[in-house]
Write a protein that holds these residues in place. Structure first.
Motif, PDB file in Angstrom:
ATOM      1  N   TRP A  80      -2.524   3.476  -2.232  1.00 29.87           N
ATOM      2  CA  TRP A  80      -3.732   3.337  -3.056  1.00 29.87           C
ATOM      3  C   TRP A  80      -4.985   3.422  -2.180  1.00 29.87           C
ATOM      4  O   TRP A  80      -6.073   3.674  -2.681  1.00 29.87           O
ATOM      5  N   TRP A  81      -4.810   3.234  -0.852  1.00 29.05           N
ATOM      6  CA  TRP A  81      -5.929   3.422   0.070  1.00 29.05           C
ATOM      7  C   TRP A  81      -5.458   4.190   1.292  1.00 29.05           C
ATOM      8  O   TRP A  81      -4.597   3.736   2.034  1.00 29.05           O
ATOM      9  N   GLU A  82      -6.031   5.369   1.496  1.00 35.93           N
ATOM     10  CA  GLU A  82      -5.688   6.208   2.641  1.00 35.93           C
ATOM     11  C   GLU A  82      -6.591   5.878   3.828  1.00 35.93           C
ATOM     12  O   GLU A  82      -7.797   5.672   3.667  1.00 35.93           O
ATOM     13  N   LYS A  83      -6.005   5.847   5.020  1.00 34.12           N
ATOM     14  CA  LYS A  83      -6.801   5.602   6.223  1.00 34.12           C
ATOM     15  C   LYS A  83      -7.734   6.782   6.471  1.00 34.12           C
ATOM     16  O   LYS A  83      -7.367   7.935   6.272  1.00 34.12           O
ATOM     17  N   ASN A 134       0.814  -1.226   0.000  1.00 34.46           N
ATOM     18  CA  ASN A 134       0.000   0.000   0.000  1.00 34.46           C
ATOM     19  C   ASN A 134       0.846   1.274   0.000  1.00 34.46           C
ATOM     20  O   ASN A 134       0.627   2.187   0.801  1.00 34.46           O
ATOM     21  N   PHE A 153     -10.408  -5.919   5.218  1.00 36.21           N
ATOM     22  CA  PHE A 153     -10.838  -4.521   5.329  1.00 36.21           C
ATOM     23  C   PHE A 153     -11.953  -4.363   6.353  1.00 36.21           C
ATOM     24  O   PHE A 153     -12.911  -5.135   6.379  1.00 36.21           O
ATOM     25  N   THR A 179      -9.884   0.928   7.447  1.00 36.59           N
ATOM     26  CA  THR A 179      -8.531   0.414   7.241  1.00 36.59           C
ATOM     27  C   THR A 179      -8.556  -1.078   6.926  1.00 36.59           C
ATOM     28  O   THR A 179      -9.531  -1.774   7.202  1.00 36.59           O
ATOM     29  N   PHE A 203     -13.686   1.239  -1.280  1.00 30.12           N
ATOM     30  CA  PHE A 203     -12.527   0.363  -1.101  1.00 30.12           C
ATOM     31  C   PHE A 203     -12.504  -0.693  -2.205  1.00 30.12           C
ATOM     32  O   PHE A 203     -11.462  -0.975  -2.797  1.00 30.12           O
ATOM     33  N   ARG A 223     -17.824   3.463   2.268  1.00 28.05           N
ATOM     34  CA  ARG A 223     -16.407   3.105   2.361  1.00 28.05           C
ATOM     35  C   ARG A 223     -16.154   1.718   1.782  1.00 28.05           C
ATOM     36  O   ARG A 223     -15.163   1.490   1.101  1.00 28.05           O
ATOM     37  N   LYS A 270      -9.707  -7.713   0.421  1.00 25.03           N
ATOM     38  CA  LYS A 270     -11.050  -7.255   0.802  1.00 25.03           C
ATOM     39  C   LYS A 270     -11.477  -7.858   2.136  1.00 25.03           C
ATOM     40  O   LYS A 270     -12.125  -7.195   2.960  1.00 25.03           O
ATOM     41  N   HIS A 274     -11.341   1.004  -5.485  1.00 24.87           N
ATOM     42  CA  HIS A 274      -9.905   1.289  -5.490  1.00 24.87           C
ATOM     43  C   HIS A 274      -9.091   0.002  -5.597  1.00 24.87           C
ATOM     44  O   HIS A 274      -8.085  -0.054  -6.312  1.00 24.87           O
ATOM     45  N   LEU A 275      -9.527  -1.005  -4.887  1.00 28.34           N
ATOM     46  CA  LEU A 275      -8.837  -2.295  -4.901  1.00 28.34           C
ATOM     47  C   LEU A 275      -8.876  -2.917  -6.291  1.00 28.34           C
ATOM     48  O   LEU A 275      -7.853  -3.395  -6.804  1.00 28.34           O
TER      49      LEU A 275
END
Length: 225
Positions: free
Chosen positions: A67-70, A52, A209, A215, A87, A83, A206, A90-91
């Protein structure tokens, strides 16, 4: 139909049918012969996603940001649902792009229109939705496929020739779809790349998550056997 792409006209229906059959069959054979490379790329993609530290921009270039911000914690059910959706988007986008680039570097993928052009369609939300549907058929052991006429409705494209040349062939060559051209028409199911990606990269990430906290925990990602 995108305005920058001219319509594809059919001069000879039988000739066009044979062209599609030849190209999609060739793509299926190539990916089947290189399946170990596809599986290896899916596992490498899993490692990249867990790290990440990079993400793909719309033009295909890599940025040195996660690629994924908390995000902050929430108990709001609407935010939690949103979310989870974002997610997933983006994934899918970043994972498919990374895996495709890995296989391109190994000369596993050969796409007539060029990977840079076709990848944009491969990761859009309609194609992502279709991916989940086709993968669902595999997971449920139904082995169901869809017809070309179904794609006409889903993508609102009346020109079937355009759909075949600009969508079915490229997606088959990318390994997103598997297309069988039969006398009864085109049957489309999940492609080798898409299936290996979902099993070996998408699902493990996934599953780790937590939409409430926004997160995913890399340490809790279970690598496929």
């Amino acid at each position: 139909m995108p305005p920058d792409e001219p319509p594809v006209e059919l001069d000879d229906e039988n000739e066009q049918f044979e062209k599609i059959k030849e190209k999609t069959s060739e793509a299926a054979r190539r990916l089947a012969d290189r399946r170990k490379d596809v599986q290896s790329a899916s596992r490498t993609t899993l490692t990249w996603l867990k790290t990440n530290k990079e993400f793909y921009q719309a033009d295909g270039s890599l940025s040195t940001e996660p690629w994924w911000e908390k995000v902050s914690d929430t108990e709001d059910p609407i935010l939690t649902d949103l979310r989870d959706f974002f997610f997933r988007c983006h994934l899918f986008d970043n994972g498919i792009r990374h895996m495709v680039n890995l296989l391109k570097s190994k000369d596993v993928l050969r796409v007539d229109g060029g990977i840079k052009r076709e990848i944009k369609f491969a990761v859009d939300y309609r194609t992502m939705g279709l991916h989940h549907e086709l993968m669902g058929y595999v997971a449920s052991n139904k082995g169901t496929s869809i017809k070309l006429t179904d794609l006409v409705k889903r993508y609102d494209v009346s020109n079937k020739a355009y759909l075949r040349d600009r969508r079915v062939i490229p997606m088959s060559q990318l390994g997103m779809w598997k297309c069988r051209a039969t006398e009864a028409g085109y049957q489309i199911s999940i492609g080798i790349l898409a299936e290996e990606f979902h099993r070996n990269a998408f699902h493990p990430i996934k599953a780790a998550f937590d939409p409430s906290s926004g997160t995913f925990d890399p340490d809790s990602v279970v690598s496929p056997k």
